[in-house]
Design an enzyme around this catalytic site. Structure first.
Site, mmCIF file in Angstrom:
data_model
loop_
_atom_site.group_PDB
_atom_site.id
_atom_site.type_symbol
_atom_site.label_atom_id
_atom_site.label_comp_id
_atom_site.label_asym_id
_atom_site.label_seq_id
_atom_site.Cartn_x
_atom_site.Cartn_y
_atom_site.Cartn_z
ATOM 1 N N ASP A 194 0.761 -1.230 -0.066
ATOM 2 C CA ASP A 194 0.129 0.031 -0.042
ATOM 3 C C ASP A 194 0.699 1.100 0.054
ATOM 4 O OD1 ASP A 194 -2.694 1.368 0.608
ATOM 5 O OD2 ASP A 194 -1.606 1.913 2.234
ATOM 6 N N LEU A 202 -6.746 6.850 3.573
ATOM 7 C CA LEU A 202 -7.169 7.894 2.630
ATOM 8 C C LEU A 202 -5.863 7.962 1.655
ATOM 9 C CD1 LEU A 202 -8.855 10.554 5.056
ATOM 10 C CD2 LEU A 202 -9.584 9.290 3.338
ATOM 11 N N ARG A 203 -5.041 7.017 1.814
ATOM 12 C CA ARG A 203 -3.758 7.262 1.174
ATOM 13 C C ARG A 203 -3.919 7.140 -0.377
ATOM 14 N NH1 ARG A 203 -0.279 3.966 3.516
ATOM 15 N NH2 ARG A 203 0.788 5.541 4.409
ATOM 16 N N ALA A 204 -4.953 6.417 -0.751
ATOM 17 C CA ALA A 204 -5.504 5.953 -1.993
ATOM 18 C C ALA A 204 -5.977 7.216 -2.829
ATOM 19 C CB ALA A 204 -6.291 4.884 -2.018
#
Length: 660
Positions: free
Chosen positions: A200, A281-283
């Site tokens: 991720d 919320l990295r995506a």
């Protein structure tokens, strides 16, 4: 220096025809390094490394402060460099962007830098020697086979890439320097996966495979042969294409800061990430940055639907995985439905082109899995045909370890002498544990007689150097030998067994082990999966495993001994753990019981750590697996006790009984 294979010559990186996913992902992360780098996953021989190495040549050169070991930007008013501060009129030099390759076997000192040993030991000076991250600043850091890199190094790289700086506090050195680089990793999934948490952290991920079109394959071979015959002429033929790529990258880098990400585009990105059920919320952040970079690459000053779509196909697939055995991917039809159109349009004059749903809820009846409740189908002669039981959801398995102290590749299973871990002693330098200063000085102090000393300093010699001996954990070869005979298929026993083995495979994945799978049924044993680091493949082979027929236990044990002997010759440091999953019955061939005991005694003589997972269940038990474990010198483990939760419950009950 040999001429690098041109980036523009890689099939799929043709600017006129449009970049493929790999070429586009690499370009986008150089336009906007904040995206967080690229992970390229693909089978061997798919030009992953060739493409990455060619990327640096098409990037525009950079200006650096002359003589600065940390490549500071002259336009930076307060560069984070231990070699600074620099005068306003400090000389400037222009150089190409560096591609720094990080070897899989690199130490932490080599990566982040450490005390300059020669200066410390010869002159008593404490001086910092920069590592690979300092050299990669404002360039590209490339890690081939990143899935084989130790986890703590991957964490270190990703943290540095996210923070843009490195802090070193060790061996009397306290240094902080800038480390902004594009992190690119390539890997072959057959050699093992990255942990989901690390997967991720890469901004973009692409899957590559060799083309199946014969014309494309022929063109790849044609270009490679032309390059090998005359690298200079081949590179010259692509000079114009390389220059065009460079010009377009420069234009995109200048434009990216001016691209408008509208509220509607940002909302669309948030809706996509929520609909695909990604964690955190990295995506959202990565997709937004990639969409902006894509708009700049296309020469637009505003993010469009197509920019969001292309960004999502690169940033979301690897974030949708829920367990290591799920294949990465993205439903592009759902993606298009969620994005809709930028502006309402009239109906398609040709009418809808959706295919009608096939019978059976959209699933081809041929591909429908057999129900676990279906019994064996009769075959010729009335002999039951093999059945295929499906595994249930995997659970957290108890830890199985190899006896003794090893010295293998760092991992998370068995005790071993490793380069990192708890310091337990000292040995002549070269043991891999780093310099042990106290033991070095103590050794030298006892050898000062007869040495020339200057100003009462301790005179050091190479033979005085001592390294730290550290104890950590190693990875192992976990070989599963699974009984797939009819006795195991009885009363749905195989479903429980497969769930236990799947849970142990998941545990091996997390502990970075190498795994292999042997099955035995009928009159033979088969190596269903040669030892590999790809537990995904092992899980698929296990799921497809049929059950039925007699039990050739001796053949299974002898095949396991053969495989382990071969692997020991290949890598003597990789210690094996044999997991035999059976109910202990032996019915294959004449004298099956005696032959199985002889085979077990032979395996035991090899000194292999073994575990017998007992698949027998029900109120009436023969205890044959217990006897097998005694012959193997193995631990006996009922299949119901493979779960770590069961083991914890037993311990709690024992404590409760003592308290009472």
């Amino acid at each position: 220096m040999p001429v690098q294979y041109p980036f523009a010559a890689v099939v799929g990186c043709d600017l006129d025809a449009g970049l493929d996913d790999m070429g586009l992902a690499l370009v986008l992360t150089t336009i906007s390094p904040e995206i967080g780098g690229v992970l390229v996953r693909g089978e061997k021989g798919t030009a992953k490394s060739t493409t990455v190495r060619g990327l640096a040549a098409v990037l525009p050169p950079i200006d650096v402060v002359a003589g600065d070991r940390f490549s500071s930007d002259p336009r930076d008013r307060a560069p984070l460099s231990p070699d600074g501060p620099f005068a306003a009129d400090a000389p400037v030099e222009t150089r190409p962007v560096r591609l720094v390759e990080l070897p899989v076997g690199a130490t932490e000192d080599r990566v982040i830098g450490s005390l300059h040993l020669e200066r410390a030991l010869s002159a008593g000076q404490v001086e910092y020697e920069p590592g690979l991250l300092a050299r990669a600043h404002r360039g590209i850091l490339y890690v081939d086979e990143v899935n084989l890199l130790h986890d703590h190094l991957v964490d270190l790289l990703l943290d540095a890439a996210a923070m843009g700086r490195v802090s070193v506090e060790r061996d009397g050195v306290s240094v902080e320097h800038a480390a902004r680089f594009v992190l690119i990793g390539t890997m072959n999934p057959e050699e093992g996966e990255l942990r989901p948490q690390l997967l991720d952290r890469f901004g973009l991920t692409v899957e590559v495979a060799a083309p199946r079109d014969a014309a494309l394959r022929a063109e790849v071979v044609r270009r490679r042969m032309a390059y090998d015959a005359d690298p200079d002429d081949f590179a010259a033929a692509y000079a114009d294409a390389e220059a065009a790529l460079t010009a377009r990258v420069v234009a995109a880098q200048e434009l990216v800061g001016q691209v408008e990400l509208t509220d509607s585009a940002l909302l669309a990105i948030a809706e996509l990430c929520a609909a695909f059920d990604v964690d955190g919320l990295r995506a959202d952040i990565v997709t937004a940055r990639a969409a902006v970079a894509h708009a700049a690459w296309e020469g637009r000053d505003r993010v469009t639907r197509e920019d969001v779509r292309r960004a999502a196909t690169l940033s979301l697939p690897h974030r949708r995985r829920r367990n290591p055995f799920d294949a990465p991917g993205l439903d592009e039809d759902l993606l298009d439905d969620l994005l809709g159109d930028d502006e309402p349009e009239g109906p398609d004059p040709d009418g809808p082109d959706d295919d009608p749903e096939p019978p059976g809820g959209g699933q081809d009846p041929v591909d429908q899995p057999a129900s676990a409740e279906d019994g064996p189908e009769p075959s010729g002669g009335g002999t039951p045909a093999p059945t295929t039981e499906r595994a249930g959801a995997p659970y957290r398995a108890r830890l199985l370890t190899v006896r003794g102290l090893g010295a293998g590749t760092a991992g998370r299973r068995s005790r071993a002498v490793t380069a990192s871990g708890r310091r337990t002693g000292a040995a002549p330098l070269g043991s891999g544990g780093g310099l042990h200063l106290v033991e070095t000085l103590r050794t030298a102090a006892g050898r000062q007689a007869g040495r020339d000393r200057v100003d009462a300093r301790v005179a050091l010699r190479p033979g005085d150097l001592r390294g730290a001996v550290r104890e950590g954990r190693e990875a192992n070869l976990v070989l599963f030998c699974v009984d797939a005979s009819g006795s195991m298929a009885a009363r749905k026993r195989m479903g429980q067994v497969k769930t236990a083995v799947l849970s142990l495979l998941l545990d091996a994945y997390r502990r970075r082990d190498k795994v292999g799978l042997i099955t035995f049924r009928g009159d033979r044993a088969d190596l269903a999966l040669p030892p590999t680091r790809s537990v995904d493949v092992a899980a698929r082979r296990l799921e497809e495993l049929p059950a039925g027929g007699r039990t050739p236990l001796a053949e299974g044990l002898l095949e396991a001994a053969h495989v382990l002997d071969r692997e020991r010759r290949r890598d003597p440091r990789l210690r094996p753990l044999l997991v035999v999953v059976t109910d202990g019955r032996a019915t294959g061939g004449p004298d099956a019981v005696a032959r199985s005991r002889q085979a077990a005694a032979y395996v035991a003589s090899l000194g292999i750590t073994s575990v017998v997972v007992d698949g027998e269940s029900g109120p009436l038990r023969l205890g044959l697996a217990v006897a097998l474990a005694e012959h193997l010198g193995a631990e006996h483990l009922p299949v119901a006790e493979v779960s770590a939760e069961v083991l914890t419950g037993v311990a709690r009950s024992a404590r409760g009984g003592r308290a009472a």
